[in-house]
Design a protein around this motif. Structure first.
Motif, short mmCIF file in Angstrom:
data_model
loop_
_atom_site.label_atom_id
_atom_site.label_comp_id
_atom_site.label_asym_id
_atom_site.label_seq_id
_atom_site.Cartn_x
_atom_site.Cartn_y
_atom_site.Cartn_z
N ASP A 217 -43.77 -25.06 7.74
CA ASP A 217 -43.76 -25.39 6.63
C ASP A 217 -42.90 -26.85 6.82
N VAL A 218 -43.18 -27.52 7.90
CA VAL A 218 -42.45 -28.76 8.01
C VAL A 218 -43.50 -29.76 8.00
N ALA A 219 -43.42 -30.69 7.13
CA ALA A 219 -44.33 -31.94 6.95
C ALA A 219 -43.76 -33.27 7.60
N THR A 220 -44.56 -34.15 7.78
CA THR A 220 -44.19 -35.55 8.40
C THR A 220 -43.29 -36.18 7.09
N GLY A 221 -42.17 -36.53 7.76
CA GLY A 221 -41.18 -37.52 7.10
C GLY A 221 -40.08 -36.51 6.75
N ARG A 222 -39.99 -35.19 6.97
CA ARG A 222 -39.20 -34.13 6.87
C ARG A 222 -37.93 -34.54 7.93
N LEU A 223 -36.67 -34.42 7.47
CA LEU A 223 -35.51 -34.76 8.31
C LEU A 223 -35.00 -33.11 8.46
N LEU A 224 -35.23 -32.70 9.68
CA LEU A 224 -34.86 -31.35 9.94
C LEU A 224 -33.40 -31.42 10.46
N SER A 225 -32.47 -30.47 10.11
CA SER A 225 -31.10 -30.04 10.58
C SER A 225 -30.63 -28.72 10.60
N THR A 226 -29.84 -28.23 11.48
CA THR A 226 -29.36 -26.88 11.47
C THR A 226 -28.62 -26.58 10.36
#
Ligand SMILES: Nc1nc2c(ncn2[C@@H]2O[C@H](COP(=O)(O)OP(=O)(O)O)[C@@H](O)[C@H]2O)c(=O)[nH]1
Ligand SMILES: [Mg+2]
Length: 682
Positions: A366-375
């Motif tokens: 579900d993750v796209a380019t540009g996404r900032l992922l964090s816990t």
């Protein structure tokens, strides 16, 4: 310089115009750092950077490629970006994630303008960058001349970090044989495929070296009062002080240090590596540049590229900006299904990845380019992610095998996930599947991918223009649908008035039936029949801006039905419309063309050559020396506008467009369009 503990992993994006040698430079950087034992070559198509089948097929970089290596105990990831203007979205994403950029150019003066949009992006976002003037082995211009030309398109001062050593070769040509480092004041002689060797400073370069060093120090003094005072007092700053100033000014994007060399011969590449090692800021500085706000202890990763690989599935390329990633952890609502370091297509699995690492995260569906992922899911960046480039060029796609249509839709979804500057539109009017992108090459690469990666050969066509038609006259039309077949017959009878509507008012149905000439319940069926007809008018195109008034009619108590009145409505239209002086309507777009102002006059010619209407021009906001020209252009003339615009402007011209209005088209051109439409229908 004092010993220091190893820095956190860093990342540099290699960017610059097409064919300047970026992929070759990556290969040389990997070779010099021992990550590859034998150098591949761009000519032979066996480099790490161009390992995708589409890249090999086209002999050009088609997407960003990441390669990780170690230099003197420190980790580096290089992002080799395609140079084509049509693929600039890739470079922008890489630049967002990198600590610094290596801008590669040729030792040329005529093509300086090609770097303008890139320098603008870097300076707008204060991304540290250095310049590497490549192909010094075949240079026709002196480094100074190249710098003078490039300075006109850079808002930051370009500062020479080394000066060339020259000698005359056996054919009498002057060639660059080495360099003098302006900080250490040491001279080096190039050796093909090896580190340069320390040599004695030739006497004849001493004065030039002094002068260039002075210029370097003066540039640095512009941003440091203490250094300025020292220079005014004729004091000589220490090397350490100079290195510190260089690092500080590079990190703040105040200056652009300039190096040169030959990626192909591995000349000047170790010098570049050392500068990267000593001067490029680390991931903490990059997180600060991007305005990262995260909770203490949060692991944060910025996704800047998505790959769909035939065997491994989806990979999200991410830079760790804070904390530590662990395989299997929950990150941004998805579970990390594998962490790997990349070297082109080669992957090395990791259990964890710390701050600064560039890693591919597996199965983040579900993750796209540009996404900032964090816990925590709460981390944010102040800096906006570059918007997807607006579409400029389109092709209609058709699979060669009809059964592949569903597969095609799925594959296109993957392609546009990998590349946000690519988009797909289903056109209900023309029944076409239209692929939009940045230019002809961009879309051909997409077609290559469909063929090579998804085994979906496609045919590409110029998309149809969405012509419409309307009428200029009016008529009263009577139509009776009557059928006697055995028991139950059919009967519907209508009188309508067909008349034009003002442009843009669309279709109107007016019911003027009084006294039950047609019973209420049948009237919507009459309208339905009329609307059915409007899908394709007498010229073969969808009909717009027409008013139809139902004035009278007759019915039969037994034989009338919804279907009969629908057919009668339709009949009235197909008999009446050709009498109303039908006319073709072509879509006209509002177009804003952006070019360096030396080309503004030529844009005039381009507009008039394409049946356009020039409306005016003004300076482009925020772009020194650029104009924006406003014009109205027929959609049919927009198809290859970008191709001609780029060929006029060294590739930097661009435009934005939006539909404006429909305009009557008559004469030979209209006859031709209608003729083709009729031919297709038959
Ligand atoms: N003479 C010379 N040619 C080079 C050098 N570096 C690259 N090239 C050539 O320039 C062409 C483009 O190189 P490539 O690395 O694919 O450029 P990119 O499009 O910037 O990635 C290839 O033919 C290379 O062999 C160099 O330092 N000197
Ligand atoms: Mg390349």
């Amino acid at each position: 310089m004092a010993e220091r503990s190893p820095a956190a992993p860093r990342c540099a994006a290699i960017v610059g115009p097409y064919l300047t040698g970026k992929t070759t430079l990556l290969e040389s950087l990997l070779f010099a750092t021992g990550a590859v034992g034998r150098k591949g070559s761009a000519r032979e198509g066996n480099t790490v950077g161009d390992s995708a089948a589409e890249a090999r097929a086209r002999k050009m970089s088609v997407e960003m490629s990441a390669a990780s290596t170690e230099f003197l105990g420190e980790r580096w990831t290089f992002l080799d970006c395609p140079g084509s203007v049509e693929l600039s979205q890739e470079a922008q994403s890489a630049l967002m994630a990198a600590d610094a950029a290596i801008v590669v150019c040729e030792a040329e003066t005529a093509k300086a303008l090609m770097l303008a949009p890139l320098f603008k992006f870097l300076d707008d976002r204060k991304i540290p960058h250095m310049l590497f003037v490549n192909k010094i082995d075949t240079a026709n211009y002196r480094v100074r001349e190249v710098l003078a030309a490039l300075q006109t398109v850079s808002s930051r001062p370009l500062v020479l970090r080394e000066v060339p050593l020259r000698s005359t070769d056996s054919t009498g040509e002057e060639i660059v044989t080495g360099y003098v480092d302006l900080v250490s004041e040491r001279a080096y002689g190039y050796k093909p495929g090896q580190a340069s060797e320390l040599i004695k400073m030739p006497e004849e370069v001493a004065s030039r070296e002094q002068e260039a060093r002075r210029e370097l120090l003066e540039s640095l003094a512009d941003y440091d009062d203490k250094l300025l005072e020292q220079l005014l007092e004729d004091a000589v700053p220490s090397k350490d002080e100079i290195y510190q100033e260089l690092s500080k000014d590079l990190a703040a994007d105040l200056i652009v240090p300039v190096f040169f060399g030959s990626a192909e011969r591995d000349n000047g590449v170790r010098r570049l590596l050392k500068a990267l090692r000593h001067e490029v800021p680390g991931p903490e500085a990059t997180a600060a540049r991007l305005g990262l706000v995260a909770e203490a202890g949060d692991a944060v990763a910025q996704v800047f590229k998505t790959y769909h690989m035939p065997h491994t599935g989806k990979l999200s390329l991410a830079r760790v900006l804070a904390g530590k990633l662990t395989d299997g952890m929950a990150l941004g609502g998805s579970r990390v299904g594998g962490i790997a370091r990349l070297k082109g297509h080669e992957m090395t699995k990791l259990a964890t990845a710390g701050v600064g690492e560039v890693v591919a995260l597996a199965r983040m569906d579900d993750v796209a380019t540009g996404r900032l992922l964090s816990t925590s899911g709460k981390a944010k960046l102040a800096e906006p992610w570059p918007a997807p480039a607006a579409p400029l060029f389109s092709l209609a796609l058709a699979v060669e095998n009809r059964n592949d249509e569903v597969k095609l839709t799925a594959a296109l979804a993957k392609l546009s996930e990998e590349d946000p500057s690519l988009s797909v539109v289903h056109e209900p009017e023309t029944h076409e599947l239209v692929l939009w992108g940045q230019g002809e090459i961009h879309l051909q690469i997409a077609a290559d991918r469909l063929r090579l990666k998804y085994n979906l050969p496609v045919k590409t066509n110029r998309p149809q223009v969405k012509y419409k038609e309307t009428i200029r006259g009016s008529t009263n039309q009577h139509a009776r649908f009557k059928r006697q077949s055995g028991g139950h017959g059919q009967f519907g009878d209508v009188h309508v008035t067909i008349a034009p509507q003002p442009r843009g008012d669309g279709f109107a149905f007016i019911d003027e039936i009084v006294g039950g000439a047609i019973p209420r319940q049948f009237i919507p069926s009459v309208e339905e029949g009329i609307r059915d007809y409007l899908v394709r008018g007498p010229l073969g195109f969808p009909v717009v801006d027409v008013a139809v008034t139902l004035t009278d009619g007759q019915y039969h108590t037994v034989d009338s039905s919804d279907q009969a009145f629908k057919t009668a409505g339709r009949m009235a239209m197909s008999e009446g419309m050709p009498k109303c002086d039908p006319v073709l309507l072509e879509p006209i777009h509002q177009v804003t063309i952006a070019v360096p102002n030396e080309f503004t006059a030529r844009v005039h010619g381009l507009i008039s050559g394409r049946r356009g209407q020039f409306q005016g021009f003004s300076a482009k906001e925020g772009w020194a020396g650029w104009d924006e020209v406003q014009a109205l252009l027929p959609q049919s003339e927009l198809h290859d506008l970008i191709v001609e615009l780029r060929s006029l402007t060294l590739g930097v011209g661009t435009f934005a467009w939006k539909f404006d209005h429909l305009q009557e088209l008559t004469g030979r051109l209209a006859d031709k369009i209608v003729g083709q439409r009729v031919a297709v229908a038959q």
